[in-house]
Design an enzyme around this catalytic site. Structure first.
Site, PDB file in Angstrom:
ATOM      1  N   ASP A 192      -6.784   6.222  -3.966  1.00  0.00           N
ATOM      2  CA  ASP A 192      -6.087   4.863  -3.618  1.00  0.00           C
ATOM      3  C   ASP A 192      -5.788   3.958  -4.516  1.00  0.00           C
ATOM      4  OD1 ASP A 192      -5.389   3.077  -1.928  1.00  0.00           O
ATOM      5  OD2 ASP A 192      -7.226   2.776  -0.631  1.00  0.00           O
ATOM      6  N   HIS A 250      -3.018   1.193   7.018  1.00  0.00           N
ATOM      7  CA  HIS A 250      -2.632   1.135   5.643  1.00  0.00           C
ATOM      8  C   HIS A 250      -3.023   2.533   4.501  1.00  0.00           C
ATOM      9  CE1 HIS A 250      -4.489   0.418   1.448  1.00  0.00           C
ATOM     10  NE2 HIS A 250      -5.266   1.075   1.396  1.00  0.00           N
ATOM     11  N   CYS A 309       0.962  -1.532   0.045  1.00  0.00           N
ATOM     12  CA  CYS A 309      -0.239   0.121  -0.135  1.00  0.00           C
ATOM     13  C   CYS A 309       0.278   0.826   0.241  1.00  0.00           C
ATOM     14  CB  CYS A 309      -1.265   0.011   0.977  1.00  0.00           C
ATOM     15  SG  CYS A 309      -0.606  -0.242   2.658  1.00  0.00           S
ATOM     16  N   ASP A 368     -17.160   0.030  13.391  1.00  0.00           N
ATOM     17  CA  ASP A 368     -17.232  -0.455  14.565  1.00  0.00           C
ATOM     18  C   ASP A 368     -16.752  -1.618  14.199  1.00  0.00           C
ATOM     19  OD1 ASP A 368     -18.665   1.320  16.721  1.00  0.00           O
ATOM     20  OD2 ASP A 368     -19.699   1.212  14.802  1.00  0.00           O
TER      21      ASP A 368
END
Length: 722
Positions: free
Chosen positions: A369, A346, A288, A411
């Site tokens: 991204d 990331h 990444c 979450d």
């Protein structure tokens, strides 16, 4: 001959002595200074759209402005536009190509023409023709070529950035800092974006030329290149090679012997050079931060302000329910049965642009991204997604807002399983996106962007499945063993049969002391709180597992359990140690560890859970450059690299390596059969920089007792011109 002052080619008409165009001077020094493009190319004139640039025409026997008209024609692929050079002091037209001649710029044998492109011109390599016309004839010349880029200094440009300090950091700077590791132990490393390295601008232009959009319809592609939203979509997909002739192949496990290990890259220029020299075959390998750093380089080269951003505890939500499920055994082992995952970190890119397709409220930073995780519009890419759309939960906003939102604000539901049953549960609404770091302007310190991404929590829909419906519950929840049995297929999908929840007055928290370091003991503190009015007999299970930063935990390398008794309304602190002997053959520098504790009430059969993930620090490698870290081009300097064995035992077959793109021709190394405790291994190397900008020296240390590299060091070197 220097491209900035070159002969021209007659392509139409008959030349006579008094009209012959002999030479064109592209005024490189003045134009590059005026357009803030100095150092971007030695092959082409590089200018920015919406800002005038000048060329000087030199004639053999002079030019007659009263009888001869000068008409310029710019070509981008098969598309062209003609415009006459006028004697005028009027402002340039921001919506079309125009040219001006000022009276002071005309001599008997030369004329200087000031040319200005429209503000919304397409980015690319243009070819320029000159037509000398009279009432009865025309002579045409191929004058040369120039590169046109976006202009963040120009207010009407969609990439306009108002502050010079911002432009300096996000456009002209070739140096960045990448933040990695874990949220509890953040590491940093320098990165050379390398936009001033020879050939990098040309590689970025080549990237556009081999995109699927260009290969399928080049004129449509050329016409759309004025839009930074379009450019970012195209380039994002081209940085990975999953769908096209892209730059990098991603790899996250296995052997890297047929390429370069992602951790060994220190700059973008080397990667771009390899891609071009291999005829657009993908470079092996990226992860990444490599994908993001290369994308940042390309965007800065093209004139779009960009910065690299690290999200710590980034969620990868495969079923788009903005909830990540994690499963643990009743003894604390993390189980690999979830398609969702949380990456310890990331890295993606934010690009600055207006969004006329959405409205001014979505202008500003956009997430782009290039790491190939999910498809967007059928292609492995992500964004541009307005950061403000993530913060305000505008999930229908293009592009890929739900995926980005889950990455920073999902979450986490942790389930304890025993014999296929859920016997404990914890909901964590704080872990994901705890830190979102980028390099500060003018400083290597991190700037935390979490507030720009995270607004108030989005309320869960009333018809959410039970696992997702737990979002409003307290962070630590517990169930009886009598709860409903989950099938493996249910667990994999995150769905569940309805069940009753049980509250708990038993709590547990886990903390790792200090900064865990390779070769040293790891100290853990477990705090158990009994809020009930009665005593409890407890069984405490601990488990430590090695994990990759972007995947689930692997094998357990340490386990421990003990029985304890706790009084009513009491707090117990339990201290545990993972001896270095238990992890030295498993862990190396920068490795990630998942530690979990499960506490069971022996009589009530109730369980509570806590976890922590952290990265291992390494003993330091020292790099010292004679005269300091700022060196002059084409001068030789000496760098001293050393590693001292701080471990309490002798290391076998120690290897210290040094390399640096743009500083060293080849990797150099020192070897020792035995490195005693307290002894040093060192290597002296000569470095020479052939181009300006920022370079990075990389040193690594390894030995036969460790499974991989024990320590890495990245050392920034600033290069000044002679």
């Amino acid at each position: 001959m220097d491209y900035m002052q070159q002969t021209v080619k007659n392509i139409c008409g008959t030349d006579t002595g008094n009209r012959q165009l002999k030479l064109v001077n592209f005024e490189a020094h003045d134009n590059h200074a005026a357009h803030d493009t100095e150092g971007l190319s030695k092959q082409h004139l590089v200018v920015r759209r919406g800002r005038p640039f000048k060329i000087q025409l030199l004639f053999g026997q002079g030019w007659n402005p009263h009888a001869q008209i000068l008409v310029l024609e710019v070509w981008l692929g098969d598309m062209s536009e003609k415009f006459q050079a006028h004697f005028s002091g009027d402002q340039f037209d921001p919506e079309r190509w125009s040219a001006r001649i000022f009276s002071d710029d005309v001599t008997l044998q030369s004329v200087t023409i000031h040319i200005c492109s429209p503000v919304l011109s397409s980015v690319g390599l243009y070819h320029l023709q000159l037509h000398i016309m009279t009432s009865s004839s025309r002579i045409s010349y191929l004058v040369g070529s120039f590169v046109l880029l976006c202009n963040p200094w120009l207010k009407d440009d969609p990439v306009y950035m108002p502050l010079d300090a911002q432009i300096g950091e996000y456009i002209t700077s070739d140096y960045g800092v990448l933040f990695m590791g874990s949220h509890s132990n953040v590491s940093r490393r320098p990165w050379s974006f390398g936009q001033y390295e020879p050939g990098v601008l040309e590689a970025c232009l080549q990237l556009l030329q081999v995109s699927p959009q260009h290969l399928s319809d080049k004129n449509r592609d050329y016409s759309r290149r004025a839009d930074p939203v379009y450019l970012s979509r195209v380039i994002c997909a081209m940085v990975n090679c999953n769908d096209d002739l892209g730059i990098l192949t991603g790899k996250w496990s296995g052997s890297y012997k047929d390429g370069v290990r992602p951790t060994d890259w220190s700059g973008s220029a080397d990667i771009l050079h390899r891609w071009v020299s291999s005829n657009c075959n993908p470079v092996r390998y990226g992860q990444c931060w490599v994908f993001a750093s290369v994308l940042c380089t390309v965007m800065r080269v093209l004139g779009i302000p960009s910065r690299v951003v690290t999200v710590f505890n980034a969620a990868h939500d495969t079923d788009s329910n903005t909830t990540i499920e994690e499963y643990y055994s009743s003894t604390g082992e993390k189980l690999n049965i979830s398609k969702d995952s949380i990456w310890n970190f990331h890295v993606w890119v934010e690009c600055w642009m207006r969004r006329p397709d959405l409205g001014p409220e979505f202008d500003g930073w956009q997430v782009v991204d290039p790491t190939p995780q999910e498809r967007s519009g059928g292609i492995f890419r992500c964004g541009p997604c307005p950061v403000v759309a993530v913060q305000q939960h505008c999930f229908s906003t293009p592009y890929d807002t739900p995926f980005i939102y889950a990455s920073v604000d999902a979450d986490v539901v942790r389930l304890i399983l025993r014999n296929g049953q859920v016997v404990g549960r914890k909901v964590d609404s704080e872990q994901v996106g705890q830190l979102i770091y980028t390099k500060s302007i003018g400083s290597d310190k991190p700037q935390n962007l979490a507030r720009t991404y995270k607004g108030k929590k989005r309320p869960q829909p009333s018809d959410s499945p039970p696992v997702s419906g737990m979002l409003g519950q307290p962070r630590s929840l517990m169930m009886s063993e009598k709860c409903t049995t989950y099938s493996r297929s249910c667990l994999m999908s995150g769905s569940a049969v309805s069940h009753e929840e049980a509250s708990s007055d038993l709590e547990v928290s886990l903390n790792v002391d200090g900064e865990p370091t390779v070769g040293e003991n790891i100290a853990i503190c477990v705090t158990v709180t009994n809020r009930s009015g009665g005593p409890r007999d407890l069984m405490v299970h601990l488990d430590a597992q090695l994990k990759e930063y972007n995947s689930s935990a692997q094998q357990s390398f340490w386990k421990e359990q003990k029985e304890v008794h706790i009084q009513p309304d009491d707090v117990l602190k339990l201290r545990h140690t993972i001896p270095s002997s238990e992890h030295e053959s498993v862990l190396a520098g920068d490795d990630m560890v998942n530690v979990a504790v499960v506490v069971k009430d022996v009589r009530a059969k109730e369980r509570v859970l806590d976890t922590q993930e952290f990265s291992m620090s390494s003993p330091q490698i020292t790099i010292e450059i004679e005269g300091g870290d700022s060196i002059e081009m084409r001068k030789e300097y000496t760098a001293q690299v050393s590693f001292t064995n701080t471990f309490p035992k002798t290391l076998n077959r120690a290897v210290l390596t040094v390399e640096g793109f743009g500083l060293l021709q080849d990797k150099q190394e020192a070897r020792l059969t035995l490195l005693q405790p307290g002894d040093k291994i060192e290597k002296k190397v000569s470095i020479t920089a052939t181009s300006p900008g920022t370079k990075v020296l990389i040193a690594t240390f390894s030995h036969s007792n460790s499974p991989s590299v024990v320590s890495r060091c990245f050392h920034k070197v600033s290069i000044t011109r002679e």
